[in-house]
Scaffold this motif. Structure first.
Motif, PDB file in Angstrom:
ATOM      1  N   LEU A   8      -6.514  42.750 -24.007  1.00  4.98           N
ATOM      2  CA  LEU A   8      -6.667  41.489 -23.298  1.00  4.98           C
ATOM      3  C   LEU A   8      -7.701  41.635 -22.194  1.00  4.98           C
ATOM      4  O   LEU A   8      -7.656  42.569 -21.396  1.00  4.98           O
ATOM      5  CB  LEU A   8      -5.329  41.032 -22.709  1.00  4.98           C
ATOM      6  CG  LEU A   8      -4.241  40.727 -23.724  1.00  4.98           C
ATOM      7  CD1 LEU A   8      -2.968  40.316 -23.018  1.00  4.98           C
ATOM      8  CD2 LEU A   8      -4.672  39.636 -24.678  1.00  4.98           C
ATOM      9  N   ALA A   9      -8.632  40.696 -22.165  1.00  9.48           N
ATOM     10  CA  ALA A   9      -9.652  40.661 -21.124  1.00  9.48           C
ATOM     11  C   ALA A   9      -9.106  39.910 -19.919  1.00  9.48           C
ATOM     12  O   ALA A   9      -8.060  39.270 -19.984  1.00  9.48           O
ATOM     13  CB  ALA A   9     -10.890  39.966 -21.663  1.00  9.48           C
ATOM     14  N   THR A  10      -9.830  39.981 -18.826  1.00  7.01           N
ATOM     15  CA  THR A  10      -9.477  39.198 -17.649  1.00  7.01           C
ATOM     16  C   THR A  10      -9.567  37.720 -18.010  1.00  7.01           C
ATOM     17  O   THR A  10     -10.527  37.301 -18.658  1.00  7.01           O
ATOM     18  CB  THR A  10     -10.458  39.517 -16.504  1.00  7.01           C
ATOM     19  OG1 THR A  10     -10.383  40.903 -16.228  1.00  7.01           O
ATOM     20  CG2 THR A  10     -10.123  38.727 -15.261  1.00  7.01           C
ATOM     21  N   PRO A  11      -8.598  36.913 -17.600  1.00  5.40           N
ATOM     22  CA  PRO A  11      -8.667  35.484 -17.929  1.00  5.40           C
ATOM     23  C   PRO A  11      -9.922  34.835 -17.352  1.00  5.40           C
ATOM     24  O   PRO A  11     -10.376  35.181 -16.264  1.00  5.40           O
ATOM     25  CB  PRO A  11      -7.418  34.900 -17.265  1.00  5.40           C
ATOM     26  CG  PRO A  11      -6.483  36.044 -17.141  1.00  5.40           C
ATOM     27  CD  PRO A  11      -7.353  37.252 -16.908  1.00  5.40           C
ATOM     28  N   ARG A  12     -10.469  33.917 -18.092  1.00  2.28           N
ATOM     29  CA  ARG A  12     -11.624  33.134 -17.655  1.00  2.28           C
ATOM     30  C   ARG A  12     -11.099  31.930 -16.896  1.00  2.28           C
ATOM     31  O   ARG A  12     -10.148  31.271 -17.345  1.00  2.28           O
ATOM     32  CB  ARG A  12     -12.418  32.683 -18.881  1.00  2.28           C
ATOM     33  CG  ARG A  12     -13.618  31.813 -18.571  1.00  2.28           C
ATOM     34  CD  ARG A  12     -14.333  31.459 -19.890  1.00  2.28           C
ATOM     35  NE  ARG A  12     -15.602  30.823 -19.651  1.00  2.28           N
ATOM     36  CZ  ARG A  12     -15.846  29.522 -19.849  1.00  2.28           C
ATOM     37  NH1 ARG A  12     -14.885  28.736 -20.304  1.00  2.28           N
ATOM     38  NH2 ARG A  12     -17.047  29.034 -19.620  1.00  2.28           N
ATOM     39  N   LEU A  13     -11.712  31.597 -15.772  1.00  3.77           N
ATOM     40  CA  LEU A  13     -11.314  30.442 -14.973  1.00  3.77           C
ATOM     41  C   LEU A  13     -12.302  29.315 -15.219  1.00  3.77           C
ATOM     42  O   LEU A  13     -13.516  29.515 -15.165  1.00  3.77           O
ATOM     43  CB  LEU A  13     -11.294  30.805 -13.486  1.00  3.77           C
ATOM     44  CG  LEU A  13     -10.880  29.706 -12.523  1.00  3.77           C
ATOM     45  CD1 LEU A  13      -9.440  29.269 -12.794  1.00  3.77           C
ATOM     46  CD2 LEU A  13     -11.030  30.187 -11.088  1.00  3.77           C
ATOM     47  N   ALA A  14     -11.773  28.139 -15.513  1.00  3.45           N
ATOM     48  CA  ALA A  14     -12.622  26.971 -15.758  1.00  3.45           C
ATOM     49  C   ALA A  14     -12.083  25.775 -14.981  1.00  3.45           C
ATOM     50  O   ALA A  14     -10.881  25.666 -14.733  1.00  3.45           O
ATOM     51  CB  ALA A  14     -12.663  26.648 -17.247  1.00  3.45           C
ATOM     52  N   ALA A  15     -12.990  24.892 -14.586  1.00  2.00           N
ATOM     53  CA  ALA A  15     -12.626  23.641 -13.912  1.00  2.00           C
ATOM     54  C   ALA A  15     -12.990  22.493 -14.856  1.00  2.00           C
ATOM     55  O   ALA A  15     -14.028  22.534 -15.522  1.00  2.00           O
ATOM     56  CB  ALA A  15     -13.375  23.507 -12.594  1.00  2.00           C
ATOM     57  N   ARG A  16     -12.119  21.479 -14.909  1.00  2.00           N
ATOM     58  CA  ARG A  16     -12.325  20.343 -15.815  1.00  2.00           C
ATOM     59  C   ARG A  16     -12.124  19.031 -15.055  1.00  2.00           C
ATOM     60  O   ARG A  16     -11.307  18.955 -14.145  1.00  2.00           O
ATOM     61  CB  ARG A  16     -11.362  20.414 -16.994  1.00  2.00           C
ATOM     62  CG  ARG A  16     -11.546  21.692 -17.788  1.00  2.00           C
ATOM     63  CD  ARG A  16     -11.478  21.470 -19.260  1.00  2.00           C
ATOM     64  NE  ARG A  16     -11.855  22.672 -19.968  1.00  2.00           N
ATOM     65  CZ  ARG A  16     -13.045  22.868 -20.516  1.00  2.00           C
ATOM     66  NH1 ARG A  16     -13.973  21.941 -20.428  1.00  2.00           N
ATOM     67  NH2 ARG A  16     -13.314  23.975 -21.147  1.00  2.00           N
ATOM     68  N   ALA A  17     -12.864  18.012 -15.470  1.00  2.00           N
ATOM     69  CA  ALA A  17     -12.855  16.724 -14.776  1.00  2.00           C
ATOM     70  C   ALA A  17     -12.086  15.672 -15.565  1.00  2.00           C
ATOM     71  O   ALA A  17     -12.337  15.474 -16.754  1.00  2.00           O
ATOM     72  CB  ALA A  17     -14.294  16.247 -14.572  1.00  2.00           C
ATOM     73  N   LEU A  18     -11.168  15.010 -14.891  1.00  2.00           N
ATOM     74  CA  LEU A  18     -10.487  13.848 -15.452  1.00  2.00           C
ATOM     75  C   LEU A  18     -11.149  12.628 -14.829  1.00  2.00           C
ATOM     76  O   LEU A  18     -10.891  12.287 -13.669  1.00  2.00           O
ATOM     77  CB  LEU A  18      -8.992  13.899 -15.142  1.00  2.00           C
ATOM     78  CG  LEU A  18      -8.251  15.093 -15.751  1.00  2.00           C
ATOM     79  CD1 LEU A  18      -6.790  15.080 -15.331  1.00  2.00           C
ATOM     80  CD2 LEU A  18      -8.393  15.102 -17.262  1.00  2.00           C
ATOM     81  N   ILE A  19     -12.050  12.008 -15.593  1.00  2.00           N
ATOM     82  CA  ILE A  19     -12.849  10.892 -15.106  1.00  2.00           C
ATOM     83  C   ILE A  19     -12.401   9.625 -15.815  1.00  2.00           C
ATOM     84  O   ILE A  19     -12.639   9.458 -17.021  1.00  2.00           O
ATOM     85  CB  ILE A  19     -14.354  11.125 -15.368  1.00  2.00           C
ATOM     86  CG1 ILE A  19     -14.806  12.459 -14.774  1.00  2.00           C
ATOM     87  CG2 ILE A  19     -15.176   9.959 -14.830  1.00  2.00           C
ATOM     88  CD1 ILE A  19     -16.157  12.928 -15.281  1.00  2.00           C
ATOM     89  N   LEU A  20     -11.755   8.746 -15.065  1.00  2.00           N
ATOM     90  CA  LEU A  20     -11.382   7.440 -15.599  1.00  2.00           C
ATOM     91  C   LEU A  20     -12.423   6.430 -15.142  1.00  2.00           C
ATOM     92  O   LEU A  20     -12.749   6.357 -13.957  1.00  2.00           O
ATOM     93  CB  LEU A  20      -9.998   7.013 -15.104  1.00  2.00           C
ATOM     94  CG  LEU A  20      -8.800   7.738 -15.705  1.00  2.00           C
ATOM     95  CD1 LEU A  20      -7.514   7.287 -15.020  1.00  2.00           C
ATOM     96  CD2 LEU A  20      -8.716   7.528 -17.205  1.00  2.00           C
ATOM     97  N   HIS A  21     -12.940   5.672 -16.097  1.00  2.00           N
ATOM     98  CA  HIS A  21     -13.904   4.615 -15.788  1.00  2.00           C
ATOM     99  C   HIS A  21     -13.516   3.405 -16.624  1.00  2.00           C
ATOM    100  O   HIS A  21     -13.424   3.492 -17.857  1.00  2.00           O
ATOM    101  CB  HIS A  21     -15.322   5.094 -16.119  1.00  2.00           C
ATOM    102  CG  HIS A  21     -16.372   4.073 -15.836  1.00  2.00           C
ATOM    103  ND1 HIS A  21     -16.669   3.646 -14.563  1.00  2.00           N
ATOM    104  CD2 HIS A  21     -17.188   3.388 -16.674  1.00  2.00           C
ATOM    105  CE1 HIS A  21     -17.629   2.746 -14.612  1.00  2.00           C
ATOM    106  NE2 HIS A  21     -17.959   2.568 -15.884  1.00  2.00           N
TER     107      HIS A  21
END
Length: 156
Positions: A8-21
């Motif tokens: 197992l590698a180090t976990p990757r950190l990601a940011a995601r956008a919840l964009i309501l329009h």
């Protein structure tokens, strides 16, 4: 002989956008060649030295051509591939659209995002759109928010 587990590698950190329009959620098909037909919130891997909101605004610009304001985090999601050991932690932030349109001339400079589209909650609930994580609609249209303590320089 015992089967070896993948390292197992180090976990990757990601940011995601919840964009309501206009009460529709922006999702992207972020798989080259649209090979999976799976939709997800725009965003991606975080670079060290930048805050999560800075990383997210950059990723959304790259993937969609849109400028956003990053609000509070609302969801933490993890996934992993037991065959490869890939492990990712996604932090989803409620965001607002500040500038830009989804025009056909936009091309993801990384060549990963193949399509971008706003979906209604009804479309997502109908079961014809494959998306992850399963809790995405509840997070996007929910009222809850988590507290976020912005990136700080370590004290010496």
């Amino acid at each position: 002989m015992a089967r070896l587990k993948p390292r197992l590698a180090t976990p990757r950190l990601a940011a995601r956008a919840l964009i309501l329009h206009e009460d529709r959620l922006l999702l992207v098909n972020a798989y080259p060649g649209a090979r999976l037909g799976l939709w997800c919130a725009p965003g991606g891997g975080c670079e060290a030295g930048q805050s999560l909101p800075q990383n997210l605004a950059r990723e959304v610009m790259e993937e969609t051509g849109l400028t956003i304001a990053v609000g509070p985090p609302v969801l933490v999601n993890e996934f992993h591939d037991p065959d490869t050991g890939f492990h990712q932690i996604d932090l989803f932030f409620r965001c607002t659209l500040e500038d830009g349109d989804l025009d056909d001339s936009w091309v993801d400079p990384e060549g990963v995002v193949t399509d971008r589209r706003f979906f209604s909650r009804v479309e997502l609930a109908a079961g014809h759109v494959r998306f992850k994580p399963d809790s995405l609609p509840d997070a996007a249209w929910g009222a809850g928010a988590a507290h976020y303590d912005p990136l700080e320089v370590i004290l010496k």
